[in-house]
Design a protein around this motif. Structure first.
Motif, PDB file in Angstrom:
ATOM      1  N   THR A  29       0.834  -1.203   0.000  1.00 11.26           N
ATOM      2  CA  THR A  29       0.000   0.000   0.000  1.00 11.26           C
ATOM      3  C   THR A  29       0.869   1.253   0.000  1.00 11.26           C
ATOM      4  O   THR A  29       0.583   2.217  -0.718  1.00 11.26           O
ATOM      5  N   TYR A  30       1.939   1.227   0.783  1.00 13.10           N
ATOM      6  CA  TYR A  30       2.866   2.360   0.775  1.00 13.10           C
ATOM      7  C   TYR A  30       3.507   2.509  -0.607  1.00 13.10           C
ATOM      8  O   TYR A  30       3.645   3.627  -1.124  1.00 13.10           O
ATOM      9  N   TYR A  33       1.077   4.134  -2.868  1.00 15.38           N
ATOM     10  CA  TYR A  33       1.005   5.558  -2.523  1.00 15.38           C
ATOM     11  C   TYR A  33       2.174   6.321  -3.167  1.00 15.38           C
ATOM     12  O   TYR A  33       1.976   7.350  -3.817  1.00 15.38           O
ATOM     13  N   ILE A  37       1.753   9.185  -6.111  1.00 13.32           N
ATOM     14  CA  ILE A  37       2.212  10.551  -5.853  1.00 13.32           C
ATOM     15  C   ILE A  37       3.358  10.918  -6.802  1.00 13.32           C
ATOM     16  O   ILE A  37       3.397  12.029  -7.351  1.00 13.32           O
ATOM     17  N   SER A  57      11.005   5.623  -5.554  1.00 13.34           N
ATOM     18  CA  SER A  57      10.082   6.326  -6.458  1.00 13.34           C
ATOM     19  C   SER A  57      10.532   6.184  -7.912  1.00 13.34           C
ATOM     20  O   SER A  57       9.700   6.077  -8.812  1.00 13.34           O
TER      21      SER A  57
END
Length: 162
Positions: A29-30, A33, A37, A57
């Motif tokens: 889930t992180y 996210y 983003i 990222s």
């Protein structure tokens, strides 16, 4: 007495499987996210972006972050790998509620498939992207732990059915 010990062992292993799978859901889930983003805000720096060569990222927005980099973008199944992970961990939690050998063997097959996908993604991470993704590596450890725990449950149930 042996049956009581075996059922206690199964309950303990079940709790460990569920706890480990919940960790997998949270990490995935992180990752989702961060991916969402980072795609929405170029230049976003996540907590897991440690350096130029340790950037989750960057990894989570690469061409391999959706559909394992194997599916054409036109397919509706070309969704973030994190979503596959969340579904996988939830399925493992659901299957843990069954203590029938056939279901546990299905669960073992699924966890082995998850581990195989971890090896594939680890290869991409190390040799293609040449990056370190702390979040990704965490899921690899979760998948390895799940294989071990489900194998242990399978062994207990196999001995119980003898």
């Amino acid at each position: 007495m042996c049956k009581k010990i075996t059922s206690m062992n199964i309950k303990r292993v079940d709790r460990l499987i569920i706890t480990t799978a919940i960790v997998g859901v949270l990490v995935s889930t992180y990752a989702l996210y961060v991916e969402m983003i980072a795609e929405a805000r170029p230049g976003y720096k996540a907590l897991c972006d440690i350096s130029e060569y340790a950037s989750c990222s960057r990894v989570l927005t690469s061409q391999y972050s959706k559909g394992f980099g194997l599916l054409p973008k036109e397919l509706k199944m070309d969704v973030p790998n994190c979503i596959y992970g969340i579904i996988f961990y939830c399925l493992i939690i659901f299957l843990t509620t069954f203590n029938h050998l056939a279901w546990v063997r299905l669960q073992l097959l699924l966890t082995l498939t998850g581990l195989a996908s971890s090896f594939y993604l680890a290869y991409l991470l190390a040799f293609v992207l040449r990056d370190v993704c702390v979040v990704c590596i965490s899921t690899y450890f979760v998948n390895g732990a799940l294989v071990r725990l489900v194998y242990q449950k399978n062994k207990i149930l196999s001995e119980k059915n003898k």
